[in-house]
Every structure is written in C-alpha cells, then in structure tokens.
Design a protein around this motif. Structure first.
Motif, PDB file in Angstrom:
ATOM      1  N   ASP A   1      11.431  15.506  65.461  1.00  0.00           N
ATOM      2  CA  ASP A   1      12.686  16.159  65.087  1.00  0.00           C
ATOM      3  C   ASP A   1      13.292  16.813  66.330  1.00  0.00           C
ATOM      4  N   PRO A   2      14.514  16.439  66.709  1.00  0.00           N
ATOM      5  CA  PRO A   2      15.120  17.013  67.920  1.00  0.00           C
ATOM      6  C   PRO A   2      15.403  18.502  67.815  1.00  0.00           C
ATOM      7  N   ARG A   3      15.329  19.055  66.602  1.00  0.00           N
ATOM      8  CA  ARG A   3      15.596  20.486  66.447  1.00  0.00           C
ATOM      9  C   ARG A   3      14.392  21.351  66.802  1.00  0.00           C
ATOM     10  N   LEU A   4      13.231  20.756  66.962  1.00  0.00           N
ATOM     11  CA  LEU A   4      12.044  21.536  67.307  1.00  0.00           C
ATOM     12  C   LEU A   4      12.277  22.286  68.618  1.00  0.00           C
ATOM     13  N   GLY A   5      11.983  23.571  68.596  1.00  0.00           N
ATOM     14  CA  GLY A   5      12.188  24.403  69.770  1.00  0.00           C
ATOM     15  C   GLY A   5      13.569  25.002  69.867  1.00  0.00           C
ATOM     16  N   GLU A   6      14.507  24.522  69.026  1.00  0.00           N
ATOM     17  CA  GLU A   6      15.860  25.072  69.035  1.00  0.00           C
ATOM     18  C   GLU A   6      15.877  26.428  68.332  1.00  0.00           C
ATOM     19  N   PRO A   7      16.683  27.372  68.805  1.00  0.00           N
ATOM     20  CA  PRO A   7      16.763  28.678  68.140  1.00  0.00           C
ATOM     21  C   PRO A   7      17.312  28.556  66.720  1.00  0.00           C
ATOM     22  N   ILE A   8      16.774  29.369  65.820  1.00  0.00           N
ATOM     23  CA  ILE A   8      17.341  29.452  64.478  1.00  0.00           C
ATOM     24  C   ILE A   8      18.787  29.931  64.567  1.00  0.00           C
ATOM     25  N   CYS A   9      19.014  30.908  65.440  1.00  0.00           N
ATOM     26  CA  CYS A   9      20.373  31.370  65.733  1.00  0.00           C
ATOM     27  C   CYS A   9      20.535  31.424  67.248  1.00  0.00           C
ATOM     28  N   PRO A  10      21.332  30.549  67.834  1.00  0.00           N
ATOM     29  CA  PRO A  10      21.503  30.553  69.291  1.00  0.00           C
ATOM     30  C   PRO A  10      22.043  31.870  69.837  1.00  0.00           C
ATOM     31  N   ASP A  11      22.818  32.601  69.016  1.00  0.00           N
ATOM     32  CA  ASP A  11      23.386  33.861  69.501  1.00  0.00           C
ATOM     33  C   ASP A  11      22.366  34.997  69.473  1.00  0.00           C
ATOM     34  N   CYS A  12      21.398  34.917  68.570  1.00  0.00           N
ATOM     35  CA  CYS A  12      20.345  35.942  68.517  1.00  0.00           C
ATOM     36  C   CYS A  12      19.280  35.709  69.589  1.00  0.00           C
ATOM     37  N   TYR A  13      19.088  34.465  69.971  1.00  0.00           N
ATOM     38  CA  TYR A  13      18.009  34.125  70.898  1.00  0.00           C
ATOM     39  C   TYR A  13      18.280  34.721  72.276  1.00  0.00           C
ATOM     40  N   ASP A  14      17.233  35.247  72.895  1.00  0.00           N
ATOM     41  CA  ASP A  14      17.348  35.873  74.214  1.00  0.00           C
ATOM     42  C   ASP A  14      17.200  34.803  75.298  1.00  0.00           C
ATOM     43  N   HIS A  15      18.272  34.073  75.556  1.00  0.00           N
ATOM     44  CA  HIS A  15      18.234  33.020  76.568  1.00  0.00           C
ATOM     45  C   HIS A  15      17.997  33.607  77.960  1.00  0.00           C
ATOM     46  N   THR A  16      18.623  34.745  78.230  1.00  0.00           N
ATOM     47  CA  THR A  16      18.458  35.374  79.544  1.00  0.00           C
ATOM     48  C   THR A  16      17.001  35.746  79.786  1.00  0.00           C
ATOM     49  N   GLY A  17      16.371  36.321  78.773  1.00  0.00           N
ATOM     50  CA  GLY A  17      14.975  36.704  78.919  1.00  0.00           C
ATOM     51  C   GLY A  17      14.066  35.520  79.165  1.00  0.00           C
ATOM     52  N   SER A  18      14.324  34.402  78.481  1.00  0.00           N
ATOM     53  CA  SER A  18      13.475  33.222  78.662  1.00  0.00           C
ATOM     54  C   SER A  18      13.634  32.633  80.057  1.00  0.00           C
ATOM     55  N   VAL A  19      14.866  32.629  80.574  1.00  0.00           N
ATOM     56  CA  VAL A  19      15.095  32.116  81.928  1.00  0.00           C
ATOM     57  C   VAL A  19      14.398  33.004  82.955  1.00  0.00           C
ATOM     58  N   LEU A  20      14.512  34.314  82.782  1.00  0.00           N
ATOM     59  CA  LEU A  20      13.871  35.240  83.712  1.00  0.00           C
ATOM     60  C   LEU A  20      12.351  35.134  83.636  1.00  0.00           C
ATOM     61  N   PHE A  21      11.823  34.903  82.432  1.00  0.00           N
ATOM     62  CA  PHE A  21      10.373  34.756  82.315  1.00  0.00           C
ATOM     63  C   PHE A  21       9.891  33.530  83.088  1.00  0.00           C
ATOM     64  N   ASN A  22      10.595  32.411  82.938  1.00  0.00           N
ATOM     65  CA  ASN A  22      10.206  31.209  83.678  1.00  0.00           C
ATOM     66  C   ASN A  22      10.250  31.445  85.182  1.00  0.00           C
ATOM     67  N   ALA A  23      11.264  32.196  85.623  1.00  0.00           N
ATOM     68  CA  ALA A  23      11.407  32.445  87.057  1.00  0.00           C
ATOM     69  C   ALA A  23      10.309  33.356  87.587  1.00  0.00           C
ATOM     70  N   LEU A  24       9.863  34.309  86.772  1.00  0.00           N
ATOM     71  CA  LEU A  24       8.895  35.303  87.229  1.00  0.00           C
ATOM     72  C   LEU A  24       7.478  35.043  86.732  1.00  0.00           C
ATOM     73  N   ALA A  25       7.268  33.955  86.006  1.00  0.00           N
ATOM     74  CA  ALA A  25       5.919  33.641  85.523  1.00  0.00           C
ATOM     75  C   ALA A  25       4.907  33.508  86.664  1.00  0.00           C
ATOM     76  N   PRO A  26       5.261  32.883  87.804  1.00  0.00           N
ATOM     77  CA  PRO A  26       4.285  32.837  88.911  1.00  0.00           C
ATOM     78  C   PRO A  26       3.887  34.224  89.408  1.00  0.00           C
ATOM     79  N   GLU A  27       4.841  35.150  89.458  1.00  0.00           N
ATOM     80  CA  GLU A  27       4.517  36.512  89.883  1.00  0.00           C
ATOM     81  C   GLU A  27       3.654  37.212  88.841  1.00  0.00           C
ATOM     82  N   LEU A  28       3.934  36.955  87.574  1.00  0.00           N
ATOM     83  CA  LEU A  28       3.114  37.533  86.517  1.00  0.00           C
ATOM     84  C   LEU A  28       1.675  37.010  86.610  1.00  0.00           C
ATOM     85  N   TRP A  29       1.523  35.727  86.931  1.00  0.00           N
ATOM     86  CA  TRP A  29       0.191  35.155  87.116  1.00  0.00           C
ATOM     87  C   TRP A  29      -0.514  35.797  88.312  1.00  0.00           C
TER      88      TRP A  29
END
Length: 350
Positions: A166-194
């Motif tokens: 199903d192509p909807r898997l992983g899609e936000p239930i509500c795109p406006d509620c989803y914290d897109h900024t937070g997810s992008v920042l997490f991906n960018a800083l995950a190496p530092e967190l590790w």
C-alpha cells in the motif's frame, strides 16, 4: 513496426560483435562483474625509475575499445547497481561474521566476547499509516473507538487494513499535524546522536564498574558495527552490533565483570538519557532530540535465538538499502531537476 530504440540497440550489438576489439571489450565487461553503470576512465599512466627517470612502463586508454577503460562502479546501493551491491553485501556479511566468530585475521576466541544486536529507533513525529499484524492477521491501521478529528479537521482514525504494498504506508494521518521539520532535523543529527550515545555508553560502563573512563580503556574496549535503515515514514533508525573486548581488541578477553546483562543495562541507560539540541534559526527555536521509546537489545549467541549468521545477514542486507524504499531518490537532487518528473512520492514534490 519495430521500435526505433530496439532497432538502434540491435544495430549497436551487431556492430559491437563485429568490432575487431570485441574480445578486449568483452574482457572489460567480465572484469566489471556485470556492473550496470561502469565508470569510463580516460587517461594514461607512466611508471618511471625513481633514480634515473627512465620510462619503465606506459599505459593509455587510447588503445582500449572506445578509448576508455571500464571499471565497476562499486556502489553499495542495490537500486543503482544490483551486481556491485551484491558484491558489497557478500563482503559485508563475511566481515561482520568474522567479527563475531573469528576469521580473516580475527581470532576465534572473539566468539566468547559479550555481544548484542541493538536497534535504536527515531521518536514519533506524528501518526502515520501502518501495517499492523497480530498472530498472522492484518489489523486495522489506527482504530479509535470515539473517532474524532484533528485540529485540521481530518479524522484521527484509520480503520483500513493496509497491504504490504500500500503506497500510503508511512504517510501521515494528517500531513499538517505531522512534524516534518522535526523528522528532517532528526535525520540530519542522528549521526551526532549516535556519537553521543557511544560516549555515554563508555561512561556508564566505567561508572558501573567503579572506574574512570581512562581506566576503563586500559581494561576494556567497546567495539561497534553500525548501519542505518530508513523506515517507511522517512526517518532513520540504527542497527548496531556492540561487542566488549579486552584492551587490545578482539585478540584479548574482556574482564570477567563485562557480561551481557551489564552491557544491556548500560546500553539502556545511555540510550534513554542521551540527547542533542538543534541550532536555533530565525523562526525555529532549538529542539531537543532523543532516541525513540522502542529499544531492542538482543544477545548474539552461537545457538540461541539470534545467531552470528543471522546478524551478519541483517547488517549486510541493510548496508545495501538506501532511502528509495520510502519513495525518495537514491541520489542527490540537482538544481536542474524537474521535481514533477521525478519518481518520488507526490507530496515530496509539492
């Protein structure tokens, strides 16, 4: 009527086969191991005697078929070149397995060292469509007894039973509620967190055995093998092998107090307390990022639930996966790209 592209390809194959340099071209292709995107090198190499400067040997690609030397791309991404990715996967498997049971210069005694397979996940950035299963049965995605809507007027529930494709898997239930900024920042800083996690882990191990970090390094070495995997929601989580060695690495045994239980306890504490703060921006305050609540620590044993062969297979498989599994590109986005023409999720091009 034959397709012009097909006719062109057939004519090219016939011309190549009849070319007097066909044997050399075929040898190059075999040497690349079936690479689908070989690198074409042009140039020359001269070997000279360092004492008198006399020319010892000269090689130039001018004498090669087409004036180029074809070499394998050696990418690890299966979406770009399955052949090279398979070579990378097989090599990774052998190296990881050797680090768990010995071989390739690693003593067999390493199999006696405490080692775990660790999975560190990302935190939640909002509800997404998921494939939920229990006892082999597909459950409803996000059932809510009272229903209701989010602040943007969208339903907070999803009662569908999604299929694996199903192509909807992983899609936000509500795109406006989803914290897109937070997810992008997490991906960018995950190496530092590790990185901070590994530092914290050594400190916790040292504290638990009554030593300083410097003293710990004189009797114990913590070894890691890590690979990142993208989840369907577009954020990374890390799979890692954590092994305890003696001060000189796998050739030396760790102290007797270095046990699987002690390692798991230290990992749990380090993962729960390590954080990283994002830099402040003009309209974005600093955020504190941490690992998600799901923390999986499984001991690696020769005859238990998780063997060294299984772990080596997992790590090798993840090493050849990129972000294309979540609907993004397997390469950088260039300034000249037309996002509307790229094979990506629709909302990513909006």
């Amino acid at each position: 009527m034959p397709n012009p592209l097909t006719r062109h390809a057939i004519n090219g194959m016939v011309a190549r086969y009849n070319d007097p340099h066909y044997d050399r071209w075929a040898a190059q292709i075999r040497h690349t191991g079936g690479c689908t995107q070989p690198v074409h090198l042009r140039g020359k190499v001269e070997y000279r005697d360092p004492l008198n400067g006399a020319l010892l040997h000269r090689y130039t690609t001018a004498n090669e078929p087409g004036g180029v030397l074809r070499v394998a791309c050696k990418t690890r991404r299966a979406s770009r070149c399955p052949s090279c990715a398979e070579t990378y996967r097989a090599d990774t498997y052998q190296l990881i397995r050797a680090g768990l049971v010995g071989g390739k210069g690693v003593p067999a005694e390493v199999a006696e060292h405490p080692a775990v397979f660790l999975t560190l996940t990302a935190p939640s950035f909002g509800a997404v469509h998921s494939l939920c299963m229990k006892n082999g049965q597909v459950l409803r995605c996000r059932p809510r007894r009272k229903g209701g809507t989010c602040p943007h007027g969208r339903p907070v529930a999803c009662n569908e039973r999604h299929s694996a494709d199903d192509p909807r898997l992983g899609e936000p239930i509500c795109p406006d509620c989803y914290d897109h900024t937070g997810s992008v920042l997490f991906n960018a800083l995950a190496p530092e967190l590790w990185r901070r996690f590994t530092i914290r882990l050594r400190r916790v191990l040292a504290r638990n055995c009554g030593l300083s970090v410097k003293e710990l390094g004189q009797v114990l070495k913590v070894s890691f093998a890590k690979v990142a995997e993208y989840q369907r929601r577009g954020v990374v989580h890390f799979h890692a092998i954590v092994r305890l060695d003696g001060p000189d690495g796998p050739a030396t045994l760790p102290p007797g107090w270095a046990t699987l239980d002690g390692l798991a306890e230290a990992i749990t504490e380090a993962a729960r307390h390590v954080t990283v703060a994002t830099p402040e921006a003009a309209e974005l305050p600093s955020l504190t990022l941490a690992w998600g609540r799901e923390l999986d620590i499984r001991p690696i044993t020769a005859n238990g639930d998780l063997t060294e062969q299984a772990v080596a297979g997992y790590v090798a498989k993840y090493a050849t996966k990129a972000a294309e599994c979540v609907g993004t590109l397997d390469r950088r986005v260039r300034p000249t790209d037309d996002l509307d023409q790229l094979d990506i999720r629709p909302q990513l091009g909006d």
